[in-house]
Design an enzyme around this catalytic site. Sequence first.
Site, PDB file in Angstrom:
ATOM      1  N   ASP A 175       4.898  -0.550  -0.734  1.00 12.24           N
ATOM      2  CA  ASP A 175       3.613  -0.540  -0.045  1.00 12.24           C
ATOM      3  C   ASP A 175       3.767   0.378   1.163  1.00 12.24           C
ATOM      4  O   ASP A 175       4.451   0.048   2.123  1.00 12.24           O
ATOM      5  CB  ASP A 175       3.251  -1.971   0.377  1.00 12.24           C
ATOM      6  CG  ASP A 175       1.901  -2.064   1.060  1.00 12.24           C
ATOM      7  OD1 ASP A 175       1.424  -1.032   1.578  1.00 12.24           O
ATOM      8  OD2 ASP A 175       1.331  -3.170   1.116  1.00 12.24           O
ATOM      9  N   LYS A 200      -7.248   1.584   4.762  1.00 16.89           N
ATOM     10  CA  LYS A 200      -6.659   1.689   6.083  1.00 16.89           C
ATOM     11  C   LYS A 200      -6.553   3.156   6.517  1.00 16.89           C
ATOM     12  O   LYS A 200      -7.561   3.812   6.682  1.00 16.89           O
ATOM     13  CB  LYS A 200      -5.297   0.979   6.109  1.00 16.89           C
ATOM     14  CG  LYS A 200      -5.293  -0.429   5.458  1.00 16.89           C
ATOM     15  CD  LYS A 200      -6.310  -1.375   6.037  1.00 16.89           C
ATOM     16  CE  LYS A 200      -6.110  -2.833   5.642  1.00 16.89           C
ATOM     17  NZ  LYS A 200      -6.242  -3.153   4.226  1.00 16.89           N
TER      18      LYS A 200
END
Length: 384
Positions: A175, A200
């Site tokens: 991630d 994000k």
Amino acid sequence: MSEKKLKFNSKTIHGGQEPDKAYGSVMPPIYQTSTYAQTTPGGHQGYEYSRSANPTRTALEKGLASIENGNYGLAFGSGLAAIDAVIKLLEPGDEVVSTNDLYGGSYRLFKQVFEKYGIVFHFIGMQDLDVIESHINAKTKLLWVETPTNPMMNVIDVRGVAALAKKHDVLLAVDNTFATPYLQLPLDLGADIVMHSATKYLGGHSDVVVGALVVRDKDLADRLYFIQNASGAVCGPMDSFLVLRGIKTLHVRMQRHCENGRAVAEYLAGNPKIEKVYWPGFDSHPNHEIAKSQMSDFGGMISFVPKGSSYEEAIKIVEKLGLFTLAESLGGVESLAGHPASMTHASIPKEEREKSGVVDSLIRLSVGIEDADDLIADLEQAIG
């Protein structure tokens, strides 16, 4: 000029992209359509139904692959939808070794959705490679890594974990949401799969929800494309357009996130009312040398604990912040503050949370690209 020779700042703008073939549009058009005309059954121009593929999503997927130095990109309706696709590579009885300090939504998906289908998850601290290897057995099929981790900012040695994955013939997924490819390139470090909550930093403007995967291996890509199409958790063309637009300024935004992150971290570390500050750029941060070796800078994510580790004091601080907005998420141009125990990590049982350091007094900051002096002044008045 060959795309492979382009440096990162150029790839964010040009990587995987070409003018639209219809009219030469420099930006990819938003193909707001669900289906495509065929001249005969199966006679189409590469697109037949937008769950399977859409030209705007294809443009995003090519861009994602380019900036991560991968060969194949896949875009999903959210970061969790992307993780969901990775876990669907597994079968009942398979085991996953994951960091114990991870996003609460990932933990919830693993424990409350996939565990009941017979997939076994082990959550461990991943700072020590020997500890990781001791949890790998014949049933282990996937290593799941976040680095830096959410919210403790722990740094995991991707090269070292990749060597373990190759040794034991298991997949390594990383991630990369916090670092972004501007700071860290997991595929270059040996990972098999890179995952992003593109909501994000890649999107960067808090106006879209999208997930992403990038891989190099064609067989692995084909398996994931099948799952993407079969499960259908894809993002729409407008969302694809917004993330691709966000990627084009990723490099300039991340530079300012890093600059402001350093300024805020140093201010907090020097404040006598703050007990602990977690930021990978400090020499004293666990695995700081690893961070230096695999990241080009240290990012704009910071966590800290007020003096006395008081829950009440933490809540008072986040409620008094003005320029920092109290909100879920991270990675936007605006600065955000969060209380992980009651927000992003509320789905993790308190006992499990606190084992990894996510105490009730912890505050997490996503430092934006405003003026650093204004951000520090806001923290100063909130801390008192």
